[in-house]
Design a protein around this motif. Structure first.
Motif: not given
Length: 174
Positions: A105-125
């Motif tokens: 459903f629209p937005g279903n992957q927003n959280l996953n995508d935001s975590i992936k963006t955070f990691i790709s920009e140099g954040g640590t999870v």
């Protein structure tokens, strides 16, 4: 036989006519835009830690916490997010329907995508292994780049970041 009688139809028409629609044209300002505080940027070596004990998709708490951590990262902070308890569920990369990665459903992957963006920009999870175990999440189910961590690391991460003088943002979902 009609679903509604004449009296109900008249009341529907009256109700629809009481307030003009749209009340404002698309693009109309509803709110002012004055920013109160300066747009702070990190000084050399400043850190920002976000602790997440929120249930993914049950409220916006977890999603907004990741967005704030990403904003801190973009402001120059050494930024980390630590998911523990039910927050560990946010780190799973096996979400989707009918297959993993699909947007059910629209937005279903927003959280996953935001975590992936955070990691790709140099954040640590970090993701607590005990939180994972409580919810049946396997390490191989984690989003790539998420670091599985010992349960005792939650407190020691807070101490580590506090010793560095970090800003610590801790969110819960009630």
């Amino acid at each position: 036989m009609a679903v509604f009688d004449d009296e109900i139809l008249a009341n529907i028409a009256k109700s629809l006519g009481e307030v003009p629609h749209p009340s404002l044209e698309k693009g109309s300002n509803l709110y002012g835009s004055t920013k109160i505080f300066p747009d702070y940027q990190a000084s050399e070596g400043q850190s920002y830690l976000t602790l997440v004990h929120g249930i993914p998709h049950e409220s916006s708490v977890t999603f907004v916490a990741v967005l704030q951590a990403t904003r801190a990262l973009r402001k120059g902070f050494e930024s980390a997010v630590y998911f523990y308890g039910p927050g560990a569920l946010a780190c799973m990369d096996t979400r989707g329907f009918p297959t993993t990665g699909d947007v059910a459903f629209p937005g279903n992957q927003n959280l996953n995508d935001s975590i992936k963006t955070f990691i790709s920009e140099g954040g640590t999870v970090f993701c607590c292994r005990f939180g994972m175990a409580l919810h049946g999440l396997r390490e191989e189910d984690l989003i790539a780049g998420v670091i599985p961590s010992h349960p005792l690391d939650v407190q020691d991460a807070v101490i580590h970041f506090a010793n560095k003088g970090a800003i610590i943002n801790s969110v819960y979902n009630l």
